[in-house]
Design an enzyme around this catalytic site. Structure first.
Site, PDB file in Angstrom:
ATOM      1  N   LYS A  34       0.953  -1.173   0.114  1.00  0.00           N
ATOM      2  CA  LYS A  34      -0.014   0.052  -0.036  1.00  0.00           C
ATOM      3  C   LYS A  34       0.839   1.241   0.054  1.00  0.00           C
ATOM      4  O   LYS A  34       2.058   1.192   0.185  1.00  0.00           O
ATOM      5  CB  LYS A  34      -0.974   0.048   1.274  1.00  0.00           C
ATOM      6  CG  LYS A  34       0.022  -0.024   2.530  1.00  0.00           C
ATOM      7  CD  LYS A  34      -0.887  -0.213   3.550  1.00  0.00           C
ATOM      8  CE  LYS A  34      -0.234  -0.327   5.047  1.00  0.00           C
ATOM      9  NZ  LYS A  34      -0.955  -0.711   6.163  1.00  0.00           N
ATOM     10  N   TYR A 258      15.784  30.258   7.763  1.00  0.00           N
ATOM     11  CA  TYR A 258      14.468  30.814   8.127  1.00  0.00           C
ATOM     12  C   TYR A 258      14.429  30.896   9.671  1.00  0.00           C
ATOM     13  O   TYR A 258      14.858  29.836  10.022  1.00  0.00           O
ATOM     14  CB  TYR A 258      13.266  29.865   7.789  1.00  0.00           C
ATOM     15  CG  TYR A 258      13.058  30.153   6.220  1.00  0.00           C
ATOM     16  CD1 TYR A 258      12.729  31.569   5.508  1.00  0.00           C
ATOM     17  CD2 TYR A 258      13.153  29.052   5.291  1.00  0.00           C
ATOM     18  CE1 TYR A 258      12.413  31.603   4.233  1.00  0.00           C
ATOM     19  CE2 TYR A 258      12.831  29.155   3.935  1.00  0.00           C
ATOM     20  CZ  TYR A 258      12.516  30.382   3.455  1.00  0.00           C
ATOM     21  OH  TYR A 258      12.255  30.618   2.304  1.00  0.00           O
TER      22      TYR A 258
HETATM   23  C1  LIG Z   1       0.134  -1.496   6.956  1.00  0.00           C
HETATM   24  C2  LIG Z   1      -0.687  -2.774   7.551  1.00  0.00           C
HETATM   25  C3  LIG Z   1       0.261  -4.001   7.433  1.00  0.00           C
HETATM   26  C4  LIG Z   1       1.770  -3.838   7.399  1.00  0.00           C
HETATM   27  O1  LIG Z   1       2.443  -3.442   8.639  1.00  0.00           O
HETATM   28  P1  LIG Z   1       3.833  -3.431   8.920  1.00  0.00           P
HETATM   29  O2  LIG Z   1       3.878  -3.095  10.255  1.00  0.00           O
HETATM   30  O3  LIG Z   1       4.288  -2.304   7.720  1.00  0.00           O
HETATM   31  O4  LIG Z   1       4.044  -4.714   8.713  1.00  0.00           O
HETATM   32  C5  LIG Z   1      -0.431  -5.111   7.859  1.00  0.00           C
HETATM   33  N1  LIG Z   1      -1.787  -5.030   8.038  1.00  0.00           N
HETATM   34  C6  LIG Z   1      -2.535  -3.828   8.131  1.00  0.00           C
HETATM   35  C7  LIG Z   1      -3.966  -4.341   8.077  1.00  0.00           C
HETATM   36  C8  LIG Z   1      -1.991  -2.824   7.452  1.00  0.00           C
HETATM   37  O5  LIG Z   1      -2.889  -1.840   7.565  1.00  0.00           O
END
Ligand SMILES: *Cc1c(COP(=O)(O)O)cnc(C)c1O
Length: 361
Positions: A34, A258
């Protein structure tokens, strides 16, 4: 010339998958890709993993469709958040996606629609995070039964949940409670089961069901504060680099950037590096955040700008315009930068902006 590049090390990704497989010899791997594979490039990462993982997981249908459009044809793609409307279900059916189903509205939608072919559904339950899914056993079994009755669903249906404190080993009891809750419910499910994320894979063997969902560890980053990636056997996949754009000699007392956030405590040389928050480098980085210049650690100086940041190269610096600068990755863990910025490494790699050149090799 591309001044900012995120170098993505394919071999490190592949090596990390091998390390993960060794940790979960009895589980199938769902690669979590994702958010543009946590900033590493969705298609390139998915492609590199094609023969090495059993499935993929994303959060949005648009991400799943992109995978299907780019040659990820056979492997299951799991929609971790489920779907949003009836129309989505037609796509889930057509593109053979696996969807989480986390509430009654989603069950009703599945019962209501007409689909060309039935879909894979994994009932998502809440084991303690209180984000998605039901924590009520009676409701869980009611939803299960309704899904099983629907001709739109392939039987047996799956079960999925997410641990909320797997990366916080001090929460031993709360972790155990969540894993036990899941395993208890799982006894009533004949279908696929999936619980562990990266932290569960590394620390909680009781959470290893037939499927596991590694995200951050695939990218060679530790999910823990008390154990680094190296000791988990992982290699960083992304190395973020830029170059020195200008250098200036300044005097003790001179004010940099800044808001004059940095005041030189000695005569020194300031380097201007061509990267800023417009590329995804965090503005919250305080004075003294390490960057690698010509193989040595030097501190940032002053607030990060949109397109540039300052580093204090030291009084007798010989670094030149065009010299390479590593912001994180090989030789400088992103975990360290994240902790100085009061955030987690996930956020830093996800925030790589579209104008950054992503080079996969
Ligand atoms: C993002 C996500 C993962 C992966 O988590 P990590 O900590 O990066 O391994 C697994 N399950 C769900 C539901 C997630 O949203």
């Amino acid at each position: 010339m591309q001044c900012v590049t995120a170098f993505i090390n394919k071999q490190a990704l592949i090596d990390n998958i091998k390390v993960i497989k060794a940790k979960v010899p009895n589980s199938k791997i769902i690669a979590v890709v994702k958010a543009n594979a946590y900033g590493h490039g969705l298609i390139a990462v998915a492609d590199a993993l094609k023969e090495r993982v059993d499935a993929y997981a994303v959060s949005r249908i648009s991400e799943a469709m992109e995978l299907r459009r780019h040659g990820i044809e056979k492997q299951p793609i799991v929609l971790l958040e489920g779907f949003y409307n009836d129309e989505d279900l037609a796509y889930i059916s057509k593109f053979n996606l696996f969807t989480a189903v986390h509430d009654e509205e989603q069950v009703e939608a599945i019962e209501r629609v007409k689909l060309a072919k039935p879909i894979h559904a994994w009932l998502k339950i809440d084991v303690g995070m209180h984000r998605l899914g039901s924590h009520d056993k009676a409701e869980i079994f009611r939803l299960k039964e309704r899904l099983e009755k629907s001709p739109n669903v392939i039987k047996p249906i799956g079960l999925i949940s997410h641990l909320s404190v797997a990366d916080t080993p001090s929460h031993v009891e709360y972790n155990k409670e969540q894993i036990e809750f899941f395993n208890d419910i799982a006894k009533e499910f004949d279908g696929d089961k999936c619980l562990a994320n990266s932290a569960g894979i590394c620390r909680w063997p009781e959470s290893h069901t037939q499927w596991v969902r590694p995200g951050i560890i695939m990218y060679g980053i530790s999910p823990f504060d008390d154990e680094d990636a190296k000791s988990l056997g992982l290699k960083p996949v992304m190395t973020l680099k830029s170059r020195i754009l200008a250098t200036h000699k300044i005097k003790k007392g001179d004010k940099v950037g800044y808001g004059a956030y940095y005041v030189a405590d000695k005569d020194t040389t300031i380097g201007i590096v061509a990267i800023g928050y417009g590329d995804g480098y965090p503005r919250s980085a305080p004075n003294g955040t390490p960057v690698l210049v010509n193989g040595r650690i030097v501190p940032t100086a002053g607030h990060v700008c949109m397109d540039m940041l300052f580093v204090d190269l030291g009084e007798n610096a010989t670094d030149k315009v065009g010299d390479e600068v590593v912001l994180w990755g090989d030789g400088l863990p992103v975990e360290k930068i994240a902790s100085l910025c009061n955030t987690i490494p996930y956020e830093l790699t996800c925030h790589i902006m579209p104008r950054v050149n992503v080079e996969f090799s």
